[in-house]
Design a protein around this motif. Sequence first.
Motif, mmCIF file in Angstrom:
data_model
loop_
_atom_site.group_PDB
_atom_site.id
_atom_site.type_symbol
_atom_site.label_atom_id
_atom_site.label_comp_id
_atom_site.label_asym_id
_atom_site.label_seq_id
_atom_site.Cartn_x
_atom_site.Cartn_y
_atom_site.Cartn_z
ATOM 1 N N ALA A 153 -8.764 -5.333 -4.218
ATOM 2 C CA ALA A 153 -7.986 -5.109 -3.065
ATOM 3 C C ALA A 153 -7.036 -6.000 -2.973
ATOM 4 O O ALA A 153 -6.605 -6.656 -1.868
ATOM 5 C CB ALA A 153 -8.630 -4.550 -1.865
ATOM 6 N N TYR B 276 -15.130 -3.006 -11.038
ATOM 7 C CA TYR B 276 -15.554 -3.084 -9.716
ATOM 8 C C TYR B 276 -16.633 -4.074 -9.713
ATOM 9 O O TYR B 276 -17.282 -4.250 -10.681
ATOM 10 C CB TYR B 276 -16.001 -1.691 -9.055
ATOM 11 C CG TYR B 276 -15.211 -0.764 -8.696
ATOM 12 C CD1 TYR B 276 -15.274 0.477 -9.549
ATOM 13 C CD2 TYR B 276 -13.821 -0.897 -8.281
ATOM 14 C CE1 TYR B 276 -14.546 1.480 -9.490
ATOM 15 C CE2 TYR B 276 -12.948 -0.016 -8.197
ATOM 16 C CZ TYR B 276 -13.226 1.369 -8.942
ATOM 17 O OH TYR B 276 -12.360 2.396 -8.773
ATOM 18 N N ASN C 236 -6.740 4.469 -0.966
ATOM 19 C CA ASN C 236 -5.852 3.519 -0.270
ATOM 20 C C ASN C 236 -6.625 2.662 0.880
ATOM 21 O O ASN C 236 -7.780 2.767 1.092
ATOM 22 C CB ASN C 236 -4.487 4.199 0.403
ATOM 23 C CG ASN C 236 -3.523 3.213 0.259
ATOM 24 O OD1 ASN C 236 -3.449 2.044 0.736
ATOM 25 N ND2 ASN C 236 -2.350 3.581 -0.322
ATOM 26 N N ALA D 63 -14.173 -2.813 -4.542
ATOM 27 C CA ALA D 63 -12.859 -3.239 -5.146
ATOM 28 C C ALA D 63 -12.276 -4.571 -4.870
ATOM 29 O O ALA D 63 -12.692 -5.208 -3.855
ATOM 30 C CB ALA D 63 -12.032 -2.238 -4.880
ATOM 31 N N TYR E 21 -10.396 2.701 1.809
ATOM 32 C CA TYR E 21 -10.950 1.468 1.595
ATOM 33 C C TYR E 21 -10.602 0.479 2.128
ATOM 34 O O TYR E 21 -9.560 -0.258 1.835
ATOM 35 C CB TYR E 21 -11.214 1.252 -0.133
ATOM 36 C CG TYR E 21 -11.828 0.118 -0.529
ATOM 37 C CD1 TYR E 21 -11.218 -1.266 -0.874
ATOM 38 C CD2 TYR E 21 -13.315 0.171 -0.664
ATOM 39 C CE1 TYR E 21 -12.032 -2.435 -1.215
ATOM 40 C CE2 TYR E 21 -14.121 -0.781 -1.094
ATOM 41 C CZ TYR E 21 -13.421 -2.062 -1.227
ATOM 42 O OH TYR E 21 -14.167 -3.167 -1.885
ATOM 43 N N GLN F 187 -12.283 6.838 -3.070
ATOM 44 C CA GLN F 187 -11.363 6.076 -2.268
ATOM 45 C C GLN F 187 -9.946 5.909 -2.839
ATOM 46 O O GLN F 187 -10.099 5.854 -4.034
ATOM 47 C CB GLN F 187 -11.937 4.561 -1.697
ATOM 48 C CG GLN F 187 -13.217 4.684 -0.913
ATOM 49 C CD GLN F 187 -14.387 5.287 -1.699
ATOM 50 O OE1 GLN F 187 -14.471 5.035 -2.556
ATOM 51 N NE2 GLN F 187 -15.282 5.986 -0.938
ATOM 52 N N ARG G 287 -0.996 1.069 -4.981
ATOM 53 C CA ARG G 287 -2.253 0.847 -4.395
ATOM 54 C C ARG G 287 -3.288 1.945 -5.007
ATOM 55 O O ARG G 287 -4.563 1.202 -5.167
ATOM 56 C CB ARG G 287 -2.037 0.733 -3.046
ATOM 57 C CG ARG G 287 -3.485 0.773 -2.027
ATOM 58 C CD ARG G 287 -4.063 -0.641 -2.392
ATOM 59 N NE ARG G 287 -3.215 -1.937 -2.446
ATOM 60 C CZ ARG G 287 -3.423 -2.979 -2.928
ATOM 61 N NH1 ARG G 287 -4.690 -3.150 -3.479
ATOM 62 N NH2 ARG G 287 -2.578 -3.896 -2.955
ATOM 63 N N GLU G 288 -3.004 3.227 -4.741
ATOM 64 C CA GLU G 288 -3.991 4.113 -5.321
ATOM 65 C C GLU G 288 -4.546 3.941 -6.724
ATOM 66 O O GLU G 288 -5.711 3.890 -7.098
ATOM 67 C CB GLU G 288 -3.416 5.647 -5.244
ATOM 68 C CG GLU G 288 -3.233 5.880 -3.940
ATOM 69 C CD GLU G 288 -2.000 5.665 -3.151
ATOM 70 O OE1 GLU G 288 -1.095 4.922 -4.036
ATOM 71 O OE2 GLU G 288 -1.758 5.822 -2.198
ATOM 72 N N THR H 226 -6.750 0.916 -6.440
ATOM 73 C CA THR H 226 -8.062 0.984 -5.672
ATOM 74 C C THR H 226 -9.089 1.800 -6.980
ATOM 75 O O THR H 226 -10.442 1.663 -6.841
ATOM 76 C CB THR H 226 -7.797 1.758 -4.622
ATOM 77 O OG1 THR H 226 -6.984 1.128 -3.572
ATOM 78 C CG2 THR H 226 -9.358 2.159 -3.784
ATOM 79 N N CYS I 199 0.856 -1.217 -0.146
ATOM 80 C CA CYS I 199 -0.027 -0.010 0.053
ATOM 81 C C CYS I 199 0.734 1.302 -0.168
ATOM 82 O O CYS I 199 0.372 2.256 -0.544
ATOM 83 C CB CYS I 199 -0.852 0.003 1.025
ATOM 84 S SG CYS I 199 0.056 0.213 2.813
ATOM 85 N N ILE J 108 -16.770 1.537 -2.587
ATOM 86 C CA ILE J 108 -16.103 2.448 -3.621
ATOM 87 C C ILE J 108 -17.408 3.327 -3.912
ATOM 88 O O ILE J 108 -18.430 2.860 -4.362
ATOM 89 C CB ILE J 108 -15.730 1.692 -4.558
ATOM 90 C CG1 ILE J 108 -14.546 0.821 -4.360
ATOM 91 C CG2 ILE J 108 -15.345 2.476 -5.926
ATOM 92 C CD1 ILE J 108 -13.089 1.555 -4.020
#
Lengths: 156, 172, 685
Positions: C303, C398, C621, C301, C625, C619, C389-390, C393, A42, C610
């Motif tokens: 993730a 989705y 990170n 998401a 989320y 959202q 990660r951004e 996301t 992350c 989301i």
Amino acid sequence: MSMTTYHLRVNGERKSVTVDPSTPLLWVLREDLNMTGTKYGCGIGACGACTVHLGGIATRSCLVPMSLVGDRDVVTIEGMSRDPIGRIVQEAWYDKDVVQCGYCQSGQIMSVVALLKSNHKPTDANIEESLGGNLCRCGTYVRIREAVKSAAEKLA
Amino acid sequence: MLIAILFLAAQADGLAAWEKVYSVLTSPRCINCHTATNYPQQGDDRHRHFANVIRGPQDKGVVALNCATCHQSSNANSTGVPGAHDWHLAPLSMKWQDLNDQPLPSSEVCRSVKSQLDGPHLLKHHEEEALVLWAWQPGRRTDGTMRTLPPMTHEQFVEATRQWINAGRPCP
Amino acid sequence: MQFPPDAFIHIRPDGRIVVMVNRIEIGQGVSTALPMILADEMDADWSQIDAESAPAADVYRDPVAQVQMVGGSFSIPHSFQQYRELGGKMRAMLVAAAADRWQVRPEHCRTEKSVVYGPNNQSARYADLASEAARKSVPDKVRLKDPSEFRIIGTKVRRLDSKAKCDGSQKFGLDLNLPGMLVALLARPPVFGGRVKSVDDRDARTVAGVRDIFEIPLVKGTAVAVVANRFWAAKQARDRLKIDWDLSGVERADTTELRSAFKELAGKPGIVAVNRGDPSAFDAIAPENRIVADFEFPYLAHASMEPLNMTVRFDGDRAEAWSTSQLPESDRAGIADILGLPPEKVMFHIGAAGGAFGRKGTLDGHLGREAAAIAKRIRGTPIKLVYTREDDTQGGYYRPMVHHRVELGVGSDGMPNAWRQVVVGDSFVKGSGSQWEGLLVHNGLDFLLVEGSANTRYVIPNFQVSGHHPNAKVRVWSWRSVGYSHNMFVVETLIDELAMRANADPIAYRLKLVDPDAKKHRVALNLLAERGAWRSSLSSDHACGIAFSDYHDTPMACAADVSIENGRPRIHRVTVAVACGIAVNPLTIENQVQGGLVFGISQIVPNGAITVKDGRVQQRNFDTYSPPYIKDAPMAVDVHIVPSTDPPTAMGECPVPLIAPAVVNALARLTGKRYRTLPLPPTIG
């Protein structure tokens, strides 16, 4: 930002890298030292996949720029098989068949080793608090709890 | 009569000075770590700190999730993490909020501060403590924005503290 | 389709046997289970088995779906017979080689743990017979074991990849480090479909290590690629870009608007998926015997812990790609298309993924296309495209946002006598032109929107399910358990409400309602009743929530012991009964059930939605989320598998739909409140 040379001790070995001082330790490990066991999940310290031991403290390496590492020793997942508690934790992980995709497990194991080094008899609450910030999207938490307790029994 | 007037004026000055101190104590950079709960807050909107970080037995988090797990001894602007020497929560005795994360009233905080530290120690704390000083150099977030500063300069905060102490630490 | 054993099995001189796994290992355990199946029929020594992930090639296609894939929890159901036959054929060829060597009849030989034994005390290791066996012709048919003869299948076998995943040596896509490799990040438009108007990259180019910065096409819109020799350099450079975006003509989705639009649509009958009896029967029911329920589900998401990534090298007349794709043919075709090559000229490696859950393989092959578009500009160099990660996301694809409205009539016996359901949500197969569209979309309605409801085995007269696809301008895709993820919530919470109303035990109620011919369903429910007997001795601050799901022919029933702690549901224990045919590896099944339940918990945790505002995903990170952390997970999960010798059915996605309704059903008993909008509010009770 000009490149700076840093001298590190990683898993007991001396390493030198020349990098931008703002580079997080995580990326120096993964790219400059080709040690990819420590993972990027992350980049904001919310998942724990990047956990190493820095100066003996479980630390989220995605957040620590090289300029702040100093002379603290770095220990990564690659060093765990040579660590007595690390080995016990890894054995418990195999025995309890914990992993699924496995991506988070380096960070989980590093966090658990830190916990067990400080507390040989963690309660359910201790485990939940100390691992409270480690994400596992595959949901291996149930087995992680069992494996931690199993590892702790071997330390007793 | 003159003494009474002077005393009252001094009281009023002291109370005004206290309100300045209080405004800093309850600003986000300070109050986020002076919680009444077992967790810190973060952000100008003071939401609960992410990743389930908790106070721990010595206000420094718990093993594997210590404050030091992420926060280093100075700000890490490249990764957006604030830092200062020995980053940790203020002890519960120094809480400036209630259990609903609302700031405590000025009178309550005032009495609490008075009972914690005597004048000289309080002044020293406000003047020199690394975590206090941090509030005025709180570092940048990763989007480049600077964290909001307390509502006055550090010098003004120290001066208000001194004034309040010299006025006999009156509480509203 | 032919599956020659030599494409799947390599017997090494030292005795180790490498089994090619035709499915990417995404955590579901397929890289242990498929070799188990093959090794059993082959009578191979399990301790000598190694699994290897097969590259993209036709021979590695799913034999039923006829495309290389991981999805639908098809891996074991579709490849069970295939891998049995591969193992059996290989065994037959080894025996034939031994029989030749000894001049005996094959039927007088037997095999055990990688050794062939002859009738006169002869023996030979598979490794020593391998080259002769390879010259034998592959038998068309081969006798396979009776399930009673299984030695490996059905046993608890620990994963083959455990060690590497615990000592840091396992490589995932993101870990690839090739000589000369460069790292690329994309600056994507803030709104889906936006295009680059102008870029000021002067500041970005001052970052040391930056190689190049240029615009590339996306499936929709364009982005700016930053290529550097290190991730951090690429990221810093990307942060310094000043981009002017052309957002003209781009439609901006907004969650608030979508919520009311979906709700309004749900008030109108949609395209009918199933109709039994008289759909207007509901209208004749007295108001006190009616329930009208609206349910809302947000975009979700995936993730995965490993964000999206792919590496491509373009050499002009050929290319090489390293991916973690669930749909290798789509990504490979996308790469080939962008590079102007025939797909066979793209060597496509498939490595282990750090989680996927449906996200890591899309029909449009967008990831392959993006990586190839960058590689095209920097020939001869491996380019690793990384999503932060951004990016991951906010990158779309989705689980759709969905609205359900159910109008339900209750008879005097407490059982439902009318059910009219309208579902509103978008489709990811409609308009794709793919084989899935042909299979799933009828009269304009994608069955995936209504699966779990439309095909329920509960017997309800006057039953109608219809749907609308609102076209909400948010890119949607498959998410672990697909349509079941929301449909089972609707069905199972309503059934529970009826059971409560009738003062009936929720398991008994379901047994009464389910089709008498649904044998597997009944068996699973009965097993749950038996193993979940603890539910009658809970203290008053705990409640038990029951839920059921039957994703892809695998009925699963669960009982969850729930209390409320600090305003959040605390799940103490979940008992799960599973009817999945042969349990190839009961340990894998236990893992998948435990893990799938936790995955399902992501539907109820705070920060579990989301949302879009003015076309932008809000959202970024894990702080905004948040997937479930350990405290959101059950403390204990016990799994009970119905013994069976039937062919195995689905597993990986099956547990996901169970937990949200089970928790909400328990909460209804604890608080009197029935939640119909997910995720749950941050504070309960």
